[in-house]
Design an enzyme around this catalytic site. Structure first.
Site, PDB file in Angstrom:
ATOM      1  N   HIS A 203       9.405 -19.278   4.671  1.00  0.00           N
ATOM      2  CA  HIS A 203       9.139 -18.935   3.267  1.00  0.00           C
ATOM      3  C   HIS A 203      10.296 -19.413   2.398  1.00  0.00           C
ATOM      4  O   HIS A 203      11.284 -18.691   2.224  1.00  0.00           O
ATOM      5  CB  HIS A 203       8.966 -17.425   3.132  1.00  0.00           C
ATOM      6  CG  HIS A 203       7.867 -16.863   3.981  1.00  0.00           C
ATOM      7  ND1 HIS A 203       7.991 -16.691   5.334  1.00  0.00           N
ATOM      8  CD2 HIS A 203       6.617 -16.444   3.662  1.00  0.00           C
ATOM      9  CE1 HIS A 203       6.861 -16.181   5.832  1.00  0.00           C
ATOM     10  NE2 HIS A 203       6.009 -16.017   4.837  1.00  0.00           N
TER      11      HIS A 203
ATOM     12  N   HIS B 244       5.316 -20.103  -1.486  1.00  0.00           N
ATOM     13  CA  HIS B 244       5.645 -18.839  -0.834  1.00  0.00           C
ATOM     14  C   HIS B 244       5.868 -18.973   0.666  1.00  0.00           C
ATOM     15  O   HIS B 244       6.960 -18.678   1.161  1.00  0.00           O
ATOM     16  CB  HIS B 244       4.537 -17.816  -1.095  1.00  0.00           C
ATOM     17  CG  HIS B 244       4.648 -16.588  -0.255  1.00  0.00           C
ATOM     18  ND1 HIS B 244       5.553 -15.585  -0.527  1.00  0.00           N
ATOM     19  CD2 HIS B 244       4.001 -16.206   0.885  1.00  0.00           C
ATOM     20  CE1 HIS B 244       5.444 -14.639   0.388  1.00  0.00           C
ATOM     21  NE2 HIS B 244       4.523 -14.995   1.257  1.00  0.00           N
TER      22      HIS B 244
ATOM     23  N   GLU C 185       3.560  10.987   3.700  1.00  0.00           N
ATOM     24  CA  GLU C 185       3.874  10.747   5.107  1.00  0.00           C
ATOM     25  C   GLU C 185       4.480   9.363   5.334  1.00  0.00           C
ATOM     26  O   GLU C 185       5.408   9.189   6.135  1.00  0.00           O
ATOM     27  CB  GLU C 185       2.615  10.895   5.972  1.00  0.00           C
ATOM     28  CG  GLU C 185       2.012  12.293   5.985  1.00  0.00           C
ATOM     29  CD  GLU C 185       1.100  12.553   4.788  1.00  0.00           C
ATOM     30  OE1 GLU C 185       0.857  11.603   4.003  1.00  0.00           O
ATOM     31  OE2 GLU C 185       0.634  13.692   4.622  1.00  0.00           O
TER      32      GLU C 185
ATOM     33  N   HIS D  55      -9.175  16.683  10.618  1.00  0.00           N
ATOM     34  CA  HIS D  55      -7.848  17.222  10.918  1.00  0.00           C
ATOM     35  C   HIS D  55      -7.584  17.353  12.418  1.00  0.00           C
ATOM     36  O   HIS D  55      -6.511  17.807  12.803  1.00  0.00           O
ATOM     37  CB  HIS D  55      -7.671  18.596  10.247  1.00  0.00           C
ATOM     38  CG  HIS D  55      -7.464  18.493   8.760  1.00  0.00           C
ATOM     39  ND1 HIS D  55      -8.348  17.848   7.924  1.00  0.00           N
ATOM     40  CD2 HIS D  55      -6.457  18.929   7.963  1.00  0.00           C
ATOM     41  CE1 HIS D  55      -7.904  17.910   6.683  1.00  0.00           C
ATOM     42  NE2 HIS D  55      -6.763  18.560   6.681  1.00  0.00           N
TER      43      HIS D  55
END
Lengths: 694, 694
Positions: free
Chosen positions: A38, A285, A437, A498
């Site tokens: 890159h 890129h 999280e 869950h």
């Protein structure tokens, strides 16, 4: 003699402009030679990086493990050549795993020529432990941003633990180079919101706004007012209109330095592949420019077109001299301060010595509790919380929290002095990550990269939200403890969203991650012990919501067997076992009860506790065959999770009682009955398997 | 006779206030009876929900599958009783999987009494397919927000496909109830940024700002200026200071209705557990109030303290009458319009009939290409792109894109008319998700919930960023195709952060997810065919970065064998095989080459292609034993991924050539050599296994 080519783009080549050109052309050449990589972002951000390293970053190339060094995080990991080029020019000296100098440069010109080759120090994305000067492994976007928040928290925490009047041992900053991809990823949004909340004024993100993503213009998908968003997070936002305007960049860094109540975002407008025929184009890129474009670009830079890996005379020397003049006195002063500190605060100094070696102060093991036999027992999340609270007072670097679930995961430190880490209380031990999280995992990694021993916690099912940092902890070999509670259909009424089913398998699949699912309170004790004793291994500690009996360790084997991953917990009275029953976690006592029932019926069974496949696979063949002898092919594993992977232990002739589907919303006992997790069913299936073999 | 208790909190009980009280008390009672659940948020948001359903939501309880209904998404899935209570009061009529009325209510009072019990229609979190009126399964925070963006995109896309002058078939809105947790999760940040970018004016998020999270006050972790953040995303932001102020709520919904260039966020200040002794306290969130508190709360509400599941006379009737008066004419007018549409646009009407049944228009299979034998072949990402572009013109509902990687994943539709879905071009087929994998998955789920056939793509390693929506697609049985390319160390120079190792196992571990790793271009054809033919199964299509030979299907078995998950691709000349070689994906041609080499050496091997464990496990025992006969225990599986799970197919006596560690940055050929993925090594290991068995 100095080769100072005239530079039509920025005038007669000053050493500064030559250094910037060197970073650009080294990146171009390395990518071209590797035929992979890159080039565009190193070309865009060379001036930013040069200005930061020369004039602001407090980083002594002679002492890359100086604990109070500023951290430079390349969250745009694909621009790795930017980092390798600057490590080379700055003359960073290599240290080995024991922090001893090797006498080699961290990155030599030869290393740069080996860019992206097998075994090189210059892999495609920066890799922690591979290259001195790489503070964290990056590439998966947003992770460097998350890590940096952990590093900033760690700086505050270390300062709170160790600084004393007149002894300012920790006061460093964390700089991050990030791009559009980082800014689009949710993990960085989460991390930025928390950093703003905490007012982390030691944190500076430099956002490379190049208006280009892989699919084309950012107009395709990313048109928000990012500055406004970050102001909403409570950040200071500064704009630099031209990534090559070193004066404006310096002013922006000054603003960061003067801001003492919030993190800073510097939005830098840049041109990807600057100066090349592909400038401003997405093609700059992720692929080599091509030889013709490389030549054209060098011509535009006023660089010798035929040069390769060309470092003009004097460039590195001037860069290094500027850094040395600015930083070395500060670093030497720190060493002197630390020497004085050692005399006044020998205990604390010894702790700093240890943390630099990745070691914990000894003696905490003595605080490990042991749990009495108890037919009802307690949830392993509860015993986990007790163990944590028993040892944490003796392990000052242990710090952690939950994604807004600590009352459920039981991971709050409640002993005296264990307050919350908040703006105004940097000595706090409990972190409130919020319902974030992904950032939590990434922040924990950053904390581990800055000497802390972090843990973080949520429900096992939400490990899904933080897979990327778990993986990176394993790649980087970081001692992070991921506490995952509510580990099965034992969750009960909350239902299938869950109730983890596949998650044990998905954790066990990660190389280098020690997934432990302890089967009673005393196995929890050993699990925490193992987690803390391993300084190079991340641990996933998988704990139950519901109560688990505490086994009678006089009747059965000691829980220390967990250290080998698996062990014979209960043996049949006499003769060889007709069947081996294998259990983990909350199913271990179930298997033990089935074993006792079978024994009463005259059936000979062995019980194997197998809480950590990772540790078990590390044992030698003899030990594994001792636990699971080839001769006993009748085997039954019981686990309230999917069966993937169990065939390894039950073999072609064994069977499992496991989850075949997602769970359901219902009281636990009904779910267990429905899915066959009862003593009666374990015994029935065991007898069936024995029948097939006799 | 109407039981209208006086209500000290809001004056003499109007039917409106009684309805709101009914929603609150039903939630309290259901949670108390189940002794499990979340009462606080239904109590806080009862007035919001009541106002929305009665006066704004265009939802006819008689026709819950009306395609143009407004969608109500409860992203705060833990507040499921709020939804069940309103479905009950609104008298929503149940329909079965074939959309036929069952004659039952969607949620009866009896169902509410069965809250969180096994097999009930009122599970702990709302579950799509279980309960009529539940538009998506929620619980994992942020997912409902992401889904809603997909639903909003789908509405635009359906309108663009089907609306004609005078036939406004699709013009519905999507409303979402979300909370602090949703707002902290990165997935909703990603989704909000994209929604703002696209200017989705049909989207309204109602943010329940109750200042409470599970660990305590939101001051612990969440103090950003959220309104400013959303303005940064390009949203209209409206504030309501009191969640019980129905007039202010109505005004806010009016602002949403009048905003035609951007999505709307309504920030509603609320009190969790409103009116109870636990009001404003985190204890009101996730546990029953307790009998005493329930009584005290009812008293405060002016409710009969001893009542349980009490619906005052007239409340449901008035609620239903108000909804019917407002919505039913609109729905009937739609039916009349659709009847006229059917006459004028019979083809389009037939397509709408089909999409409501979850079916695709026939004939697209004829467009499936086939690929000629080719020793060099092409990457399966390339053949995947060709297959996609061959069939997509014939499957108008197929729509998708990439998380900013379409040039690499090759998932861009390039045929004429396949423009980009953008503000101003709702007919576009290509979505630009930006670098937002998590939202991408969640949005794709929302699109599938609104009749589209979405696909989305990224590199396999970044499946980690979107595990939660993959799991939810499996739970909801949605026909989403997840295209994951760059599926192994075949990624090469980008190194371990970009080389998946554990990801195949982690996908195979998900119940109900069809993970397919096709072994050549013609298997890719069948894989796409299977993916589209299954209307109730999500598919993970795992594709290579590097070229794979296209096998000679005259010499070897037809690729249609993939439909059974695994099949005998190549057989030994005569006699029983001495060994079975098993391969998937890019290793299939490797295994075939080894088979040919062994054959030349006189070794009898069978080659089994095993691209989908999911489909293979669905076959009967006889077929599976036909492919993998018990008698041949010498087996070798070759896959450039971790070994977890392979023991099932190679058995106790077989072996694998798989990845034991993370990969490394290097050219592919060197990595393959290093890790043993060569013809020579496959043959050597095969001979070794045979040797052990002979």
């Amino acid at each position: 003699m100095t080769h100072s080519p005239p530079n039509p783009l920025w005038g007669e080549g000053s050493l500064e402009s030559l250094a910037i050109g060197t970073i650009r052309t080294l990146a171009m050449d390395a990518v071209q030679k590797a035929n992979s990589g890159h080039p565009g972002t190193p070309m865009a951000l060379a001036a930013v990086t040069h200005t930061l390293w020369r004039d602001f970053l407090r980083y002594d190339p002679d002492a890359p493990d100086w604990p109070n060094r500023d951290r430079f995080v390349l969250s745009v990991g694909h621009a790795s050549m930017l980092l390798y080029a600057v490590l080379h020019l700055a003359g960073v000296k290599e240290i080995d795993a024991d922090r001893m100098p090797t006498g080699k440069p961290a990155v030599s010109l030869e290393d740069i020529k080996q860019f992206r080759q097998f075994g090189s120090k210059t892999p495609g994305h920066p890799e922690y432990r591979i290259t001195t000067g790489v503070e964290t492994t990056t590439g998966p976007l947003g992770q460097g941003c998350g890590n940096s928040v952990g590093m900033a928290i760690a700086e505050c925490a270390l300062a709170a633990r160790f600084n004393r009047d007149g002894f300012n041992l920790f006061d460093h900053d964390i700089y991050v180079l990030c791009g559009d991809g980082d800014m689009m990823e949710g993990v960085s949004s989460e991390a930025a919101s928390l950093a703003g909340h905490l007012g982390l004024s030691n944190l500076c993100w430099i956002y490379d706004s190049n208006h280009i993503s892989i699919e084309g213009s950012t107009k395709l998908a990313f048109t928000e007012d990012l500055g406004k968003r970050f102001e909403g997070y409570g950040w200071k936002v500064v704009h630099v209109e031209d990534a090559n305007d070193t004066a404006a960049l310096a002013s922006a860094f000054d603003v960061f330095g003067a801001t003492d109540d919030r993190p800073t975002l510097i939005v830098v407008q840049s041109v990807i592949g600057w100066g090349s025929p592909r400038a401003g184009n997405e093609k700059a890129h992720g692929e080599p420019l091509g030889e013709d474009n490389v030549r054209a670009t060098k011509k535009a830079y006023g660089w010798p077109e035929d040069s390769q890996f060309f470092v003009p005379d004097g460039v590195a020397e001037a860069f290094q001299a500027a850094i040395a003049e600015r930083v070395r006195p500060a670093r030497k002063a720190w060493e002197a301060t630390f020497a004085r500190y050692r005399k006044t605060f020998p205990m604390e100094a010894a702790q700093i010595d240890l943390l630099r070696e990745g070691k914990l102060p000894g003696g905490w093991q003595a605080a490990l509790p042991s749990f009495p036999t108890d037919a009802i027992g307690l949830a392993s999340r509860d015993s986990g919380g007790k163990v944590l609270n028993a040892i944490a007072p003796h392990v000052p670097l242990l710090m952690g929290g939950s994604a807004d679930l600590s009352p459920s995961t039981k991971t709050k430190m409640t002993f005296e002095g264990a307050s919350s880490f908040e703006r105004g209380d940097p000595a706090g031990r409990n972190l409130h990550f919020g319902v974030r999280e992904h950032a939590m995992g990434s922040i924990a990694n950053g904390m581990a990269l800055s000497y802390l021993r972090p843990y973080c916690s949520t429900f096992l099912v939400f490990a899904d939200y933080m897979r990327a940092p778990i993986r990176l902890a394993a790649i980087m070999e970081l001692p992070v403890t991921f506490v995952f509670t509510h580990d099965s259909i034992g969750v009960g009424e909350d239902g299938p969203t869950h109730q983890p089913v596949e998650h044990l398998a998905t954790l066990r699949a990660v190389p280098g991650l020690n997934t432990i699912r302890p089967g009673d309170a005393n196995e929890v004790v050993v699990a925490w012990k193992v987690a803390l004793e391993h300084s190079n291994v991340p641990t996933a500690l998988v704990l139950s919501r519901q109560a688990i009996p505490t086994l009678d360790r006089k009747r059965y084997a000691a829980a220390e067997g967990l250290q080998k991953g698996g062990y014979v917990l209960a043996e049949c009275k006499d003769g060889d076992p007709e069947i081996i029953l294998i259990g983990t976690g909350s199913e271990l006592p179930l298997v033990v009860a089935a074993h006792e029932k079978l024994r009463a019926e005259g059936v000979r069974s062995r019980v194997v506790s197998l809480p950590s496949w990772y540790l078990f696979e590390m044992q030698d063949d003899a030990y594994r065959k001792h636990v699971l002898p080839d001769a006993v092919r009748a085997r039954l594993a019981v686990e309230q999770a999917g069966s993937l992977g169990w065939d390894r232990y039950v073999g072609s002739d064994g069977d499992t009682i496991t989850m075949k589907t997602f769970g359901a919303s219902a009281p636990l006992a009904i779910l267990q009955e429905h899915h066959g997790f009862t003593i009666e069913n374990v015994c029935a299936i065991a007898r069936h398997i024995i029948g097939k073999h006799s």
